[in-house]
Scaffold this motif. Structure first.
Motif, mmCIF file in Angstrom:
data_model
loop_
_atom_site.group_PDB
_atom_site.id
_atom_site.type_symbol
_atom_site.label_atom_id
_atom_site.label_comp_id
_atom_site.label_asym_id
_atom_site.label_seq_id
_atom_site.Cartn_x
_atom_site.Cartn_y
_atom_site.Cartn_z
ATOM 1 N N SER A 8 0.851 -1.200 0.000
ATOM 2 C CA SER A 8 0.000 0.000 0.000
ATOM 3 C C SER A 8 0.883 1.245 0.000
ATOM 4 C CB SER A 8 -0.894 0.014 1.236
ATOM 5 O OG SER A 8 -1.753 -1.088 1.217
ATOM 6 N N PRO A 9 0.494 2.258 -0.762
ATOM 7 C CA PRO A 9 1.326 3.462 -0.813
ATOM 8 C C PRO A 9 1.299 4.232 0.505
ATOM 9 C CG PRO A 9 -0.699 3.794 -2.037
ATOM 10 C CD PRO A 9 -0.670 2.353 -1.606
ATOM 11 N N VAL A 10 2.411 4.842 0.831
ATOM 12 C CA VAL A 10 2.509 5.678 2.024
ATOM 13 C C VAL A 10 1.845 7.021 1.752
ATOM 14 C CG1 VAL A 10 4.116 6.848 3.579
ATOM 15 C CG2 VAL A 10 4.610 4.543 2.772
ATOM 16 N N SER A 11 1.926 7.462 0.510
ATOM 17 C CA SER A 11 1.272 8.704 0.110
ATOM 18 C C SER A 11 0.763 8.551 -1.317
ATOM 19 C CB SER A 11 2.236 9.888 0.211
ATOM 20 O OG SER A 11 3.305 9.719 -0.694
#
Length: 65
Positions: A8-11
């Motif tokens: 999952s992307p952090v941002s």
């Protein structure tokens, strides 16, 4: 389980339109606090989110998953 699943992307990237005077204000504020423009906008949004009761409910709901 798929060992090649992307984390999952952090941002995430977001494109917004603002009035020129808002952009100038953000740039001055970022320069004064020695932040990038992106970091300053994120900081302002995080502070606003923390101050709103609805945001606290949303944050609690997503963290329990």
């Amino acid at each position: 389980m798929n060992k090649y699943r992307k984390p999952s992307p952090v941002s995430v990237q977001m494109h917004i339109r603002v009035k020129p005077e808002i952009k100038l204000w953000l740039e001055k504020r970022a320069m004064w606090s020695v932040n990038t423009l992106n970091a300053e906008v994120a900081k302002i949004l995080e502070e606003k989110m923390a101050a709103e009761p609805i945001a606290k409910q949303f944050s609690a709901a997503t963290s329990s998953k």
